[in-house]
Design a protein around this motif. Structure first.
Motif, PDB file in Angstrom:
ATOM      1  N   THR A 150      48.864  16.848  53.492  1.00  0.00           N
ATOM      2  CA  THR A 150      47.598  15.991  53.502  1.00  0.00           C
ATOM      3  C   THR A 150      47.811  14.676  53.020  1.00  0.00           C
ATOM      4  O   THR A 150      48.693  14.466  52.305  1.00  0.00           O
ATOM      5  N   ASP A 151      46.725  13.655  53.226  1.00  0.00           N
ATOM      6  CA  ASP A 151      46.659  12.598  52.395  1.00  0.00           C
ATOM      7  C   ASP A 151      45.820  12.951  51.185  1.00  0.00           C
ATOM      8  O   ASP A 151      44.554  13.470  51.284  1.00  0.00           O
ATOM      9  N   ASN A 155      39.962  13.318  53.492  1.00  0.00           N
ATOM     10  CA  ASN A 155      38.879  14.493  53.534  1.00  0.00           C
ATOM     11  C   ASN A 155      39.527  15.902  53.196  1.00  0.00           C
ATOM     12  O   ASN A 155      40.787  15.851  53.663  1.00  0.00           O
ATOM     13  N   PHE A 156      39.135  17.175  53.200  1.00  0.00           N
ATOM     14  CA  PHE A 156      39.710  18.357  53.054  1.00  0.00           C
ATOM     15  C   PHE A 156      40.591  19.076  54.178  1.00  0.00           C
ATOM     16  O   PHE A 156      41.378  19.608  54.148  1.00  0.00           O
ATOM     17  N   SER A 157      39.828  18.637  55.241  1.00  0.00           N
ATOM     18  CA  SER A 157      40.580  19.177  56.606  1.00  0.00           C
ATOM     19  C   SER A 157      41.707  18.514  57.145  1.00  0.00           C
ATOM     20  O   SER A 157      42.310  19.265  57.817  1.00  0.00           O
ATOM     21  N   LEU A 158      41.758  17.342  56.708  1.00  0.00           N
ATOM     22  CA  LEU A 158      42.919  16.531  57.375  1.00  0.00           C
ATOM     23  C   LEU A 158      44.301  17.146  57.118  1.00  0.00           C
ATOM     24  O   LEU A 158      44.483  17.171  55.779  1.00  0.00           O
ATOM     25  N   VAL A 159      45.044  17.479  58.073  1.00  0.00           N
ATOM     26  CA  VAL A 159      46.357  17.717  57.816  1.00  0.00           C
ATOM     27  C   VAL A 159      47.482  17.045  58.841  1.00  0.00           C
ATOM     28  O   VAL A 159      46.678  16.375  59.693  1.00  0.00           O
ATOM     29  N   GLY A 160      48.520  16.956  58.559  1.00  0.00           N
ATOM     30  CA  GLY A 160      49.346  16.468  59.312  1.00  0.00           C
ATOM     31  C   GLY A 160      50.650  16.696  59.013  1.00  0.00           C
ATOM     32  O   GLY A 160      51.245  16.843  57.790  1.00  0.00           O
ATOM     33  N   THR A 161      51.783  16.865  59.967  1.00  0.00           N
ATOM     34  CA  THR A 161      53.112  17.085  59.762  1.00  0.00           C
ATOM     35  C   THR A 161      54.006  15.961  59.086  1.00  0.00           C
ATOM     36  O   THR A 161      54.883  16.324  58.433  1.00  0.00           O
ATOM     37  N   LYS A 162      53.204  14.851  59.068  1.00  0.00           N
ATOM     38  CA  LYS A 162      54.114  13.495  58.721  1.00  0.00           C
ATOM     39  C   LYS A 162      53.802  13.650  56.984  1.00  0.00           C
ATOM     40  O   LYS A 162      54.398  12.829  56.292  1.00  0.00           O
ATOM     41  N   LYS A 293      47.117  37.932  48.328  1.00  0.00           N
ATOM     42  CA  LYS A 293      47.866  37.449  47.363  1.00  0.00           C
ATOM     43  C   LYS A 293      48.629  35.979  47.842  1.00  0.00           C
ATOM     44  O   LYS A 293      49.259  35.609  46.794  1.00  0.00           O
ATOM     45  N   GLY A 294      48.721  35.815  48.831  1.00  0.00           N
ATOM     46  CA  GLY A 294      49.385  34.700  49.412  1.00  0.00           C
ATOM     47  C   GLY A 294      49.123  34.325  50.712  1.00  0.00           C
ATOM     48  O   GLY A 294      48.236  35.145  51.616  1.00  0.00           O
ATOM     49  N   LEU A 295      49.345  33.020  51.265  1.00  0.00           N
ATOM     50  CA  LEU A 295      48.995  32.669  52.709  1.00  0.00           C
ATOM     51  C   LEU A 295      49.946  31.285  52.806  1.00  0.00           C
ATOM     52  O   LEU A 295      50.195  30.415  52.108  1.00  0.00           O
ATOM     53  N   ARG A 296      50.630  31.365  54.058  1.00  0.00           N
ATOM     54  CA  ARG A 296      51.305  30.213  54.572  1.00  0.00           C
ATOM     55  C   ARG A 296      50.837  29.855  55.935  1.00  0.00           C
ATOM     56  O   ARG A 296      50.635  30.858  56.757  1.00  0.00           O
ATOM     57  N   ILE A 297      50.438  28.634  56.330  1.00  0.00           N
ATOM     58  CA  ILE A 297      50.217  28.213  57.664  1.00  0.00           C
ATOM     59  C   ILE A 297      50.991  27.369  58.041  1.00  0.00           C
ATOM     60  O   ILE A 297      51.434  26.128  57.395  1.00  0.00           O
ATOM     61  N   PHE A 298      51.596  27.446  59.412  1.00  0.00           N
ATOM     62  CA  PHE A 298      52.328  26.634  59.975  1.00  0.00           C
ATOM     63  C   PHE A 298      51.887  25.791  61.081  1.00  0.00           C
ATOM     64  O   PHE A 298      51.160  26.371  62.196  1.00  0.00           O
ATOM     65  N   ILE A 299      52.025  24.513  61.357  1.00  0.00           N
ATOM     66  CA  ILE A 299      51.828  23.998  62.701  1.00  0.00           C
ATOM     67  C   ILE A 299      52.914  24.092  63.706  1.00  0.00           C
ATOM     68  O   ILE A 299      54.150  23.771  63.125  1.00  0.00           O
TER      69      ILE A 299
END
Ligand SMILES: [Zn+2]
Length: 447
Positions: A150-151, A155-162, A293-299
């Motif tokens: 993210t930047d 804000n907290f919900s902004l995500v992006g692959t770049k 214990k863990g979490l990974r999220i992929f776009i």
């Protein structure tokens, strides 16, 4: 209006087709009655958790930079026909009913056991989820270290692959009242048990919001570990997301794959948040304690996968300094309250395009009395307000495009081109929404 009626009819507030007279009567009672107000806040919180487009107005400013990060395409300036889509008002209403009875606190089976007797995975998942909800009731505190693409300043919900992976920290104490803190380099939010206190580094603003506001957006799910699985269960049930549950070396792996949610006739916001992306969420739970214990999220973009969120560590029942649950105001700074209800007469009963035009007229003439009716920040004495007045005062509006909707944003985007008095040209999409009690258009960001 009587309390009993109010509590029954409150559900209708979550329906986008609500009759305005009804809406006003119910809101009037809610504003005067602490008991109904408390119920309404709870219902709103649950509705927010289940379906983001029902969230109470996100505070102005928080989304300000989203649009700056996304390149506006030239063709969006051209007139285009954007179909109006009614965003599932019936579903919203069902959610409202669920919210009213706080159904979410109870585990809802992923499948009905009587009709899916042989579905072992689903039944195992149900029993695990119920165990996990019980286990999390014994947590006293939690510290999460995670990375999010993210930047750091947005804000907290902004995500992006770049984007780069940015370090985040979450602290929570489950004592009564519960308190928490979410931070990344450019932004901190603290809930001190009563208010949410926000510091936005880029504009050096200090904001204060009531408990019910959705400030932490996506992080709400991690702040409430006891609801992670219940929420995921609801998603699986409501949109048919695929899930797999596996058990290995004392750990339980739950993998859920979902399609992007929202209206993407115009895909401007596609992949700008987790919900608005095709994504895969990989949870790891301890089999014994049933704690996350863990979490990974992929776009997911076709065959390409990008890691967007990764929990690096979660520690439970550790001591957390009480200082972390307060935010000190530096000398000379003041809290800007985010609970003011927009009341402008000028910015209601008009189109979003006309509202944008009036906003730019205010900036152009440095008429802050006009512009602040749709952008409250300008009423404050903050550095952010000063900077905006300096940079944008006296601008020239070159052109406005046709408004469009995208993703889960409850408002509209209005393409624009302006020329600042410094000579700089800016082309972006102004984000405006009017999902507030008086249906006043307010500027949410995009400049
Ligand atoms: Zn009441």
């Amino acid at each position: 209006m009587e309390c009993e009626n109010c509590k029954l009819e409150m559900v209708n507030l979550f329906d986008s087709n609500v009759n305005p007279a009804n809406y006003a009567t119910i809101m009037l009672h809610i504003q005067q009655c602490p008991s109904c107000q408390s119920d309404f806040e709870k219902a709103k919180a649950v509705a927010t958790m289940l379906k983001p487009q029902n969230q109470p107005s996100a505070p102005i400013l928080l989304k300000q930079n989203i649009m700056n990060q996304l390149k506006m395409e030239e063709e969006k300036m051209k007139t285009q026909e954007v179909k109006k889509v009614n965003l599932n008002s019936r579903f919203a209403k069902i959610i409202g009913v669920a919210a009213a009875v706080v159904l979410i606190m109870v585990a809802i089976p992923i499948v009905d056991n009587t009709t899916n007797v042989f579905n072992h995975s689903a039944r195992a998942a149900n029993s695990f989820i119920e165990g996990s909800i019980r286990a999390t009731q014994y947590i006293k505190s939690m510290v999460i270290n995670l990375k999010v693409r993210t930047d750091a300043y947005d804000n907290f919900s902004l995500v992006g692959t770049k984007y780069e992976l940015v370090n985040h920290k979450i602290f929570k104490t489950f004592a009564s009242p519960a308190k928490w803190r979410v931070e990344k380099p450019g932004r901190t939010v603290v809930f001190d048990g009563t208010n949410q206190l926000i510091h936005i580094a880029k504009v050096n603003s200090y904001l204060k919001a009531p408990a019910g506001y959705n400030v932490t957006e996506y992080f709400q799910i991690l702040l409430e570990p006891e609801k992670v699985l219940a929420k995921e269960q609801n998603i699986i049930k409501s949109d048919g997301s695929k899930f797999i549950m596996d058990e290995k070396n004392g750990q339980v792996y739950l993998t859920i794959t979902s399609n992007a949610k929202g209206n993407f006739i115009n895909d401007y916001t596609k992949n700008s948040s987790i919900d608005e992306s095709d994504n895969r969420r990989e949870y790891i739970f301890d089999k014994e304690t049933k704690l996350l214990k863990g979490l990974r999220i992929f776009i997911l973009e076709g065959k390409k996968e990008t890691l967007i969120v990764e929990i690096e560590s979660i520690d439970y029942n550790v001591d957390i300094s009480e200082n972390l649950f307060s935010l000190n105001l530096p000398n000379g700074a003041a809290w800007q309250e985010l609970n003011q209800v927009a009341t402008s007469e000028i910015f209601r009963n008009i189109s979003s395009k006309r509202a944008a035009e009036l906003f730019f007229e205010g900036l152009s003439k440095s008429n802050w009395q006009l512009a602040s009716q749709t952008f409250q920040l300008l009423n404050s004495n903050t550095d952010g307000a000063k900077r905006i007045k300096e940079n944008y005062g006296g601008l020239t509006l070159v052109r406005l495009g046709e408004p469009f909707k995208s993703g889960q944003y409850p408002g509209e985007y209005i393409p624009y081109e302006v020329k600042l008095k410094s000579g700089k040209t800016i082309k972006h999409n102004l984000a405006m929404r009017n999902d507030n009690p008086n249906k006043v258009w307010v500027v949410d960001g995009g400049f």
